[in-house]
Design an enzyme around this catalytic site. Structure first.
Site, PDB file in Angstrom:
ATOM      1  CB  THR A  30     143.604 -49.387  61.159  1.00  0.00           C
ATOM      2  OG1 THR A  30     143.795 -48.297  60.502  1.00  0.00           O
ATOM      3  CG2 THR A  30     142.364 -50.433  60.404  1.00  0.00           C
TER       4      THR A  30
ATOM      5  CB  VAL B 128     149.316 -47.336  61.756  1.00  0.00           C
ATOM      6  CG1 VAL B 128     150.220 -46.220  61.362  1.00  0.00           C
ATOM      7  CG2 VAL B 128     150.128 -48.545  62.247  1.00  0.00           C
ATOM      8  CB  CYS B 129     144.522 -45.023  60.513  1.00  0.00           C
ATOM      9  SG  CYS B 129     145.115 -45.807  58.845  1.00  0.00           S
ATOM     10  CD  GLU B 130     142.259 -44.971  67.640  1.00  0.00           C
ATOM     11  OE1 GLU B 130     142.416 -44.776  69.059  1.00  0.00           O
ATOM     12  OE2 GLU B 130     142.118 -46.018  67.249  1.00  0.00           O
TER      13      GLU B 130
ATOM     14  CG  LEU C  15     144.052 -39.711  60.868  1.00  0.00           C
ATOM     15  CD1 LEU C  15     142.534 -40.409  60.308  1.00  0.00           C
ATOM     16  CD2 LEU C  15     144.246 -38.745  59.898  1.00  0.00           C
TER      17      LEU C  15
END
Length: 162
Positions: free
Chosen positions: A42, A44-46, A49
């Site tokens: 997703t 925002v997660c990408e 991280l």
């Protein structure tokens, strides 16, 4: 209820993206950054991280270990780590034990009844296993303040040096 500052961090025993067991207790002696994220692949997660990936050498210089934690399977976490060149382990909390222990379970995530993901959150744990920094996003679209995380890690390092 989210784990309180100054309290012992709940231990966990999770599989990483190489399907090796990782426990928090085995990290004693290091500062640990736990970055809980809702879902691999997703946007925002990408972004989050990859931000941790890009600042990892600075955190490692402060004797900190970074772990991403999601409810995704180890296989999905491996593909996500490979796609983004992540240089730290992603832990699979597929049984939702860590998200519940840390108080960051996001029930009915994305409007899906019965689906529990991790709330985007960051915990910094000192070398003795005590929570020294805790942040939980007000919604999944908000990223952590990376400067605050680094400052928390730096403060632990300064306290250990004195």
């Amino acid at each position: 209820m989210t784990v309180a500052l100054g309290s012992p961090a709940p231990n966990f025993d999770l599989f990483d993206n190489a399907r090796q067991r990782v426990s928090l207790d085995a990290q004693r002696g290091k500062t640990v950054v736990l970055a809980f994220f809702p879902a691999a692949f997703t946007a925002v997660c990408e972004k989050e991280l990859c931000s941790f990936r890009d600042s990892l050498s600075a955190l490692n210089d402060l004797n900190a270990a970074v772990f991403g934690v999601s409810v995704d399977a180890p296989f999905a976490n491996k593909a996500f780590a490979d796609k983004n060149g992540l240089n730290f382990p992603l832990l699979s909390d597929y049984a939702r034990e860590a998200v519940r222990a840390y108080g960051v379970a996001h029930d009915d995530f994305a409007g899906l009844p019965g689906y529990t993901a991790a709330k985007r959150s960051v915990f910094v744990i000192d070398p003795e296993g005590v929570v020294r920094y805790a942040w939980v996003a007000p919604n999944p679209g908000v990223e952590p303040n990376y400067d605050e995380v680094k400052a928390a890690v730096t403060k632990i390092g300064a306290a250990a040096a004195s």
